[in-house]
Design a protein around this motif. Structure first.
Motif, PDB file in Angstrom:
ATOM      1  N   GLY A   1      11.074   6.425 -14.083  1.00 17.17           N
ATOM      2  CA  GLY A   1      12.304   6.943 -14.315  1.00 17.17           C
ATOM      3  C   GLY A   1      14.030   6.361 -14.491  1.00 17.17           C
ATOM      4  N   LEU A   2      13.389   5.289 -14.502  1.00 17.96           N
ATOM      5  CA  LEU A   2      14.638   4.301 -14.476  1.00 17.96           C
ATOM      6  C   LEU A   2      14.726   3.531 -16.283  1.00 17.96           C
ATOM      7  CD1 LEU A   2      16.351   3.342 -10.609  1.00 17.96           C
ATOM      8  CD2 LEU A   2      16.748   4.534 -12.517  1.00 17.96           C
ATOM      9  N   LEU A   3      13.556   2.945 -16.011  1.00 13.41           N
ATOM     10  CA  LEU A   3      13.105   1.499 -17.304  1.00 13.41           C
ATOM     11  C   LEU A   3      13.185   2.737 -18.242  1.00 13.41           C
ATOM     12  CD1 LEU A   3      12.288  -1.226 -15.426  1.00 13.41           C
ATOM     13  CD2 LEU A   3      14.504  -0.874 -15.642  1.00 13.41           C
ATOM     14  N   GLY A   4      12.561   4.115 -18.215  1.00 11.43           N
ATOM     15  CA  GLY A   4      12.359   4.621 -19.506  1.00 11.43           C
ATOM     16  C   GLY A   4      10.413   4.254 -19.736  1.00 11.43           C
ATOM     17  N   MET A   5      10.117   3.112 -18.938  1.00 15.81           N
ATOM     18  CA  MET A   5       8.088   3.289 -19.863  1.00 15.81           C
ATOM     19  C   MET A   5       7.152   4.488 -18.955  1.00 15.81           C
ATOM     20  SD  MET A   5       7.510  -1.039 -17.361  1.00 15.81           S
ATOM     21  CE  MET A   5       6.628  -1.604 -18.748  1.00 15.81           C
ATOM     22  N   ARG A   6       5.976   4.164 -19.668  1.00 11.70           N
ATOM     23  CA  ARG A   6       4.717   4.910 -19.612  1.00 11.70           C
ATOM     24  C   ARG A   6       4.467   4.028 -19.391  1.00 11.70           C
ATOM     25  NH1 ARG A   6       1.225   6.116 -23.002  1.00 11.70           N
ATOM     26  NH2 ARG A   6       0.996   4.371 -24.951  1.00 11.70           N
ATOM     27  N   GLU A   7       3.114   5.557 -17.965  1.00 12.11           N
ATOM     28  CA  GLU A   7       2.118   5.010 -17.130  1.00 12.11           C
ATOM     29  C   GLU A   7       1.280   5.147 -18.072  1.00 12.11           C
ATOM     30  OE1 GLU A   7      -0.054   5.753 -13.411  1.00 12.11           O
ATOM     31  OE2 GLU A   7       1.225   6.952 -13.632  1.00 12.11           O
TER      32      GLU A   7
ATOM     33  N   GLU B   1       0.624  -1.377  -0.150  1.00  7.08           N
ATOM     34  CA  GLU B   1      -0.086  -0.142  -0.033  1.00  7.08           C
ATOM     35  C   GLU B   1       0.744   1.155  -0.074  1.00  7.08           C
ATOM     36  OE1 GLU B   1      -3.712   1.665   0.311  1.00  7.08           O
ATOM     37  OE2 GLU B   1      -3.480  -0.143   0.404  1.00  7.08           O
ATOM     38  N   GLY B   2       0.177   2.108  -0.980  1.00  6.53           N
ATOM     39  CA  GLY B   2       0.983   3.386  -1.011  1.00  6.53           C
ATOM     40  C   GLY B   2       2.464   3.135  -1.682  1.00  6.53           C
ATOM     41  N   GLY B   3       2.819   2.413  -2.070  1.00  3.91           N
ATOM     42  CA  GLY B   3       4.054   2.174  -3.016  1.00  3.91           C
ATOM     43  C   GLY B   3       4.504   2.477  -4.213  1.00  3.91           C
ATOM     44  N   GLU B   4       3.130   3.421  -5.144  1.00  3.42           N
ATOM     45  CA  GLU B   4       2.270   3.868  -6.433  1.00  3.42           C
ATOM     46  C   GLU B   4       4.206   5.123  -6.575  1.00  3.42           C
ATOM     47  OE1 GLU B   4      -1.629   2.736  -5.501  1.00  3.42           O
ATOM     48  OE2 GLU B   4       0.190   3.709  -4.495  1.00  3.42           O
ATOM     49  N   ASP B   5       4.509   5.495  -5.834  1.00  5.09           N
ATOM     50  CA  ASP B   5       5.140   6.889  -6.375  1.00  5.09           C
ATOM     51  C   ASP B   5       6.594   6.400  -6.252  1.00  5.09           C
ATOM     52  OD1 ASP B   5       3.782   9.128  -6.584  1.00  5.09           O
ATOM     53  OD2 ASP B   5       4.352   9.381  -5.096  1.00  5.09           O
ATOM     54  N   GLN B   6       6.913   5.239  -5.407  1.00  2.00           N
ATOM     55  CA  GLN B   6       8.007   4.330  -6.211  1.00  2.00           C
ATOM     56  C   GLN B   6       7.919   3.612  -6.546  1.00  2.00           C
ATOM     57  OE1 GLN B   6       8.717   2.919  -1.179  1.00  2.00           O
ATOM     58  NE2 GLN B   6      10.203   2.498  -1.228  1.00  2.00           N
ATOM     59  N   ALA B   7       7.130   2.948  -7.624  1.00  2.00           N
ATOM     60  CA  ALA B   7       7.160   2.201  -8.742  1.00  2.00           C
ATOM     61  C   ALA B   7       7.415   3.286  -9.748  1.00  2.00           C
ATOM     62  CB  ALA B   7       5.903   1.585  -9.037  1.00  2.00           C
ATOM     63  N   ARG B   8       6.663   4.245  -9.954  1.00  2.00           N
ATOM     64  CA  ARG B   8       6.905   5.435 -10.813  1.00  2.00           C
ATOM     65  C   ARG B   8       8.160   5.603 -10.964  1.00  2.00           C
ATOM     66  NH1 ARG B   8       1.746   6.993  -8.189  1.00  2.00           N
ATOM     67  NH2 ARG B   8      -0.251   6.886  -9.496  1.00  2.00           N
ATOM     68  N   ALA B   9       8.449   5.798  -9.927  1.00  2.00           N
ATOM     69  CA  ALA B   9      10.343   6.385 -10.231  1.00  2.00           C
ATOM     70  C   ALA B   9      11.148   5.048 -10.297  1.00  2.00           C
ATOM     71  CB  ALA B   9      10.785   6.811  -8.972  1.00  2.00           C
ATOM     72  N   PHE B  10      10.847   4.378 -10.257  1.00  2.00           N
ATOM     73  CA  PHE B  10      11.435   2.888 -10.746  1.00  2.00           C
ATOM     74  C   PHE B  10      11.197   2.781 -12.726  1.00  2.00           C
ATOM     75  CE2 PHE B  10      12.693  -1.324 -11.640  1.00  2.00           C
ATOM     76  CZ  PHE B  10      14.419  -1.589 -11.608  1.00  2.00           C
ATOM     77  N   PHE B  11      10.042   2.371 -12.597  1.00  2.00           N
ATOM     78  CA  PHE B  11       9.393   1.807 -13.746  1.00  2.00           C
ATOM     79  C   PHE B  11       9.390   2.513 -15.055  1.00  2.00           C
ATOM     80  CE2 PHE B  11       7.955  -1.658 -10.873  1.00  2.00           C
ATOM     81  CZ  PHE B  11       9.032  -2.348 -11.722  1.00  2.00           C
TER      82      PHE B  11
ATOM     83  N   ALA C   1      23.633   3.268  -9.916  1.00  2.00           N
ATOM     84  CA  ALA C   1      24.025   4.707  -8.974  1.00  2.00           C
ATOM     85  C   ALA C   1      22.132   5.248  -8.495  1.00  2.00           C
ATOM     86  CB  ALA C   1      24.385   5.643  -9.954  1.00  2.00           C
ATOM     87  N   ALA C   2      21.439   4.177  -8.904  1.00  2.00           N
ATOM     88  CA  ALA C   2      20.381   5.169  -7.799  1.00  2.00           C
ATOM     89  C   ALA C   2      20.038   3.782  -6.911  1.00  2.00           C
ATOM     90  CB  ALA C   2      18.767   4.601  -9.111  1.00  2.00           C
ATOM     91  N   GLY C   3      21.265   2.513  -6.767  1.00  2.00           N
ATOM     92  CA  GLY C   3      21.151   2.203  -5.399  1.00  2.00           C
ATOM     93  C   GLY C   3      20.334   1.005  -5.862  1.00  2.00           C
ATOM     94  N   PHE C   4      20.715   0.233  -7.294  1.00  2.00           N
ATOM     95  CA  PHE C   4      19.636  -1.280  -7.066  1.00  2.00           C
ATOM     96  C   PHE C   4      20.789  -1.852  -7.434  1.00  2.00           C
ATOM     97  CE2 PHE C   4      15.902   2.019  -7.986  1.00  2.00           C
ATOM     98  CZ  PHE C   4      15.547   1.677  -6.746  1.00  2.00           C
ATOM     99  N   ALA C   5      21.148  -2.885  -6.738  1.00  2.00           N
ATOM    100  CA  ALA C   5      21.916  -3.904  -7.198  1.00  2.00           C
ATOM    101  C   ALA C   5      22.235  -4.983  -8.717  1.00  2.00           C
ATOM    102  CB  ALA C   5      22.660  -4.483  -6.042  1.00  2.00           C
ATOM    103  N   THR C   6      22.487  -5.072  -9.615  1.00  2.00           N
ATOM    104  CA  THR C   6      22.644  -5.346 -10.255  1.00  2.00           C
ATOM    105  C   THR C   6      23.705  -7.275 -10.716  1.00  2.00           C
ATOM    106  OG1 THR C   6      24.287  -5.051 -11.888  1.00  2.00           O
ATOM    107  CG2 THR C   6      21.654  -3.827 -11.615  1.00  2.00           C
ATOM    108  N   LYS C   7      22.759  -7.735 -11.196  1.00  2.00           N
ATOM    109  CA  LYS C   7      23.490  -9.267 -10.581  1.00  2.00           C
ATOM    110  C   LYS C   7      23.398  -9.816 -11.772  1.00  2.00           C
ATOM    111  CE  LYS C   7      23.939 -13.545  -8.328  1.00  2.00           C
ATOM    112  NZ  LYS C   7      22.505 -14.883  -7.000  1.00  2.00           N
TER     113      LYS C   7
END
Length: 119
Positions: free
Chosen positions: A27-33, A15-25, A86-92
């Motif tokens: 802002g970082l992945l280049g999708m559109r809402e 609940e309440g995570g929509e803005d974080q989802a928008r920033a990731f998908f 750089a945004a703090g998301f580890a990659t593997k």
């Protein structure tokens, strides 16, 4: 009868995570809402990009998907990886898959995300 395509993938978030989802998908992945139909809950959000449709739904008993995951095709994996880090998301990295470069990360909620580029 036969399956003729894939319409969308849904990931759960708390609940309440929509803005974080928008920033990731977005802002970082280049999708559109995209706008959700009025007949559905106003909570959550929908995204699309490159033919991929992702629905983000609210789960009151949220637990991240740590094995099941969407795999998004991208056009520049070498540019995306340092941007995520750089945004703090580890990659593997993982075992090679013929014809693809790929790596895994997680969204802001711990859901596993695979990112792939055709070679």
């Amino acid at each position: 009868m036969a399956v003729v395509g894939l319409d969308h993938v849904q990931l759960a978030i708390p609940e309440g995570g929509e803005d974080q989802a928008r920033a990731f998908f977005i802002g970082l992945l280049g999708m559109r809402e995209v706008t959700k139909p009025e007949t559905l809950s106003p909570k959550g959000c929908w995204f699309e990009g490159g033919g991929a449709n992702l629905h983000i739904g609210i789960d009151p008993d949220f637990r991240p998907a740590t094995k099941a995951h969407p795999a998004f095709l991208v056009d520049d994996l070498d540019e995306l990886r340092p941007r995520l880090e750089a945004a703090g998301f580890a990659t593997k990295g993982d075992k090679p898959v013929p014809g693809y470069a790929r790596f895994f990360t997680v969204d802001p909620f711990g859901n596993r995300i695979e990112l792939m580029q055709r070679l």
